[in-house]
Write an enzyme that holds these catalytic residues in place. Structure first.
Site, short mmCIF file in Angstrom:
data_model
loop_
_atom_site.label_atom_id
_atom_site.label_comp_id
_atom_site.label_asym_id
_atom_site.label_seq_id
_atom_site.Cartn_x
_atom_site.Cartn_y
_atom_site.Cartn_z
N ASP A 229 0.82 -1.20 0.10
CA ASP A 229 -0.03 0.00 0.05
C ASP A 229 0.94 1.41 0.04
O ASP A 229 2.09 1.29 0.53
CB ASP A 229 -0.91 0.06 1.33
CG ASP A 229 -1.96 -1.12 1.12
OD1 ASP A 229 -2.15 -1.71 0.27
OD2 ASP A 229 -2.26 -1.36 2.18
N ARG A 230 0.26 2.54 -0.61
CA ARG A 230 1.17 3.50 -0.65
C ARG A 230 1.68 4.02 0.64
O ARG A 230 2.85 4.53 0.76
CB ARG A 230 0.22 4.64 -1.28
CG ARG A 230 0.82 6.03 -1.38
CD ARG A 230 0.27 6.99 -2.34
NE ARG A 230 -1.07 7.38 -1.68
CZ ARG A 230 -1.23 8.42 -0.87
NH1 ARG A 230 -0.23 8.96 -0.49
NH2 ARG A 230 -2.28 8.63 -0.42
#
Length: 544
Positions: A229-230
């Site tokens: 995930d970012r």
């Protein structure tokens, strides 16, 4: 630069251009070679028809010539031409990208055939107003089959190819450098900082792992093995060759790749081993929102507390399956959301914040509540909402911003962000530009950079005239300063760009970090690991 869908079961070449969520014009998603067919003359599709192109069927008087579509090449990678579109600079602990011109391209979609360009912009591309698109067309920024379009009443036909030149702003990410842990010719392993996406998506292009590696280290031709995930940091694997990619992908499918994460959660996590096997359902692919639901896919995560400092706990996480947001959703369900998780730690889930699956809202109500909360806190940048998710934002914005507008009319006192309530309402309350104003780049209040390395997005477009387009110098008032002059770097301003006319403070570095870290990835004959992050140490205390 055309997008192609990866074949089923084949790792994605991360250097292939993927969908840009904030695109004014999206890439077409069909894979393979498109057929050049004319719905008005089906008889021309018989066997032995003449070769397509300029030597094909004759064009009737007044009829537009539509060139045959180009065959898609799924192996096309990002090159130096893409990397040189713009450059980085660092400020306040953040990595920033100079605004730059970029071409979004797409073939005419089936539902657009017979509609005018104006109708398509009105119905599907609401990031900007109709007036913006009309002005952009007059300046040659919108092209159909490589010919500038000045009249948006032009009716679209099958296989029309559209190109739209936009002035693009990217949100900042943390300025922590990418550390290469292993590069042996077969695999590349990096320690990814939080807040940086793996590959171009949504509003991010240059502020991604792929582009940073290409621009700063000259590394390209990579294949993803897994993604983070970012907002998650830690071990990130890439394959250097197709053979290695296939081998690692098979290990993932056979669940022979062991993953170990570490996180810091709210509260005192129980001692001993805790196993969560609740099924997870994807609520929204656009925002990446999931929840525990009996209709979801089976999951299994093992947790073990490592330390507790009186307020928060460090937890070891072993996901035995690979569902979207699995660790985050399971910890929320157990009642211990990850610290600084903007989605699963949100009050939008209700007073219990989703503990034991108790939400009391439908999926639509949950989405709206989540967007409303972040809109009110000016933190929508923490949600990866692409342009085609604008309707969710707009509906949520209508209810939350009406309240703000009433307050703004009665007071113009500076708010916590340093902007008056009137300015805050302007930034959030305009339905037609909510996505542009709330979810794209940031302009720092102390930005004084005077140079830019700006590369053209397309050698055939009139970039010289675009570069000369400049917006007026902006003013900003805050609690410590009045009418302070904001300097936008010369060569990066554009008089049509709404972002260039917007002033908002930078996010704080700590606000871009979620306390979840991929600590270790282990296979049958390899193991890659990083050191524990500072926040995972036993004596760590969060600073105010």
């Amino acid at each position: 630069m055309e997008q192609a869908e990866p074949a089923t079961g084949t790792p994605l070449d991360v250097n292939t251009k993927v969908s840009e969520g904030d695109a004014v014009l999206e890439e077409a998603t069909e894979s393979g070679k498109r057929k050049c067919d004319d719905s008005e003359e089906p008889e021309t599709r018989a066997r032995g028809k003449r070769r397509r192109g300029a030597g094909g069927k004759k064009i009737r008087p007044g009829e537009r010539y539509i060139p045959p579509p180009q065959k898609r090449n799924p192996g096309v990678s990002f090159s130096q031409e893409h990397f040189s579109e713009t450059s980085y600079y660092f400020e306040g602990g953040l990595r920033k990208v100079y605004p730059y011109y970029f071409d979004f391209k797409t073939y005419c979609k089936g539902r657009w055939i017979g509609k005018s360009l104006l109708e398509v912009f009105k119905s599907e591309f609401r990031a900007e107003s109709v007036e913006y698109y009309q002005k952009a067309a007059k300046e040659g920024r919108i092209r159909l089959n490589e010919t500038p379009v000045e009249d948006l009443s032009l009716v679209l036909r099958n296989n029309d190819h559209m190109r739209n030149t936009v002035h693009r702003h990217e949100p900042p990410v943390v300025g922590t450098p990418l550390e290469v842990l292993v590069d042996d010719g077969e695999v590349l392993v990096v320690d990814k900082p939080a807040s940086i996406p793996v590959h171009p998506c949504g509003r991010f292009r240059h502020n991604t792992v792929i582009f940073i590696l290409g621009k700063e280290r000259g590394i390209s031709e990579l294949h993803t093995v897994h993604r983070l995930d970012r907002l998650t940091s830690g071990v990130l694997l890439f394959a250097r060759t197709l053979e290695t990619s296939k081998r690692l992908d098979q290990l993932v499918r056979d669940r022979q790749l062991e993953k170990e994460y570490v996180c810091r959660v709210e509260g005192e996590f129980p001692e001993g081993e805790v196993v969560c096997e609740e099924p997870i359902l994807v609520v929204s692919f656009k925002i990446g929102l999931c929840r525990v639901d009996p209709k979801g896919k089976e999951c299994r995560t093992i947790f073990q507390r490592l330390s507790f400092n009186g307020k928060t706990s460090v937890v070891r996480c072993l996901p035995l399956t690979g569902r979207t947001h699995q660790i985050r959703v399971h910890l929320q369900y157990l009642g211990f959301p990850i610290l600084r998780d903007p989605i699963y730690g949100s009050l939008a889930w209700g007073p219990n914040r989703g503990k034991a699956g108790l939400v009391g809202k439908s999926n639509e109500e949950l989405l709206q509540a989540l967007v409303e909360e972040h809109c009110s806190q000016e933190s929508l940048y923490l949600l990866d909402i692409p342009n085609d998710g604008i309707e969710i934002v707009k509906e949520a914005g209508k209810s939350s911003m009406s309240e703000k507008k009433d307050k703004a009319e009665s007071s113009s006192e500076p708010n916590k962000s340093g902007e008056s309530c009137h300015r805050e309402t302007d930034a959030c309350g305009d339905d037609t530009k909510l996505s542009t104003k709330m979810m794209t780049g940031y302009i720092s209040s102390n930005e004084t950079v005077d140079e830019v390395n700006q590369g053209p997005a397309d050698p055939n477009s009139n970039k010289s005239s675009l570069k000369e387009s400049q917006s007026p110098v902006l003013s900003k008032s805050n609690g410590n300063q009045t009418d302070s002059t904001l300097k936008i770097p010369p060569g990066t301003r554009d008089h049509l760009c709404s972002e260039c006319k917007l002033v908002r403070p930078d996010p704080k570095e700590k606000d871009l970090i979620m306390y979840l870290h991929a600590l270790r990835y282990k296979g049958p004959d390899f193991e890659y690991a990083t050191c524990l992050p500072e926040w995972a140490k036993e004596d760590w205390v969060e600073s105010e």
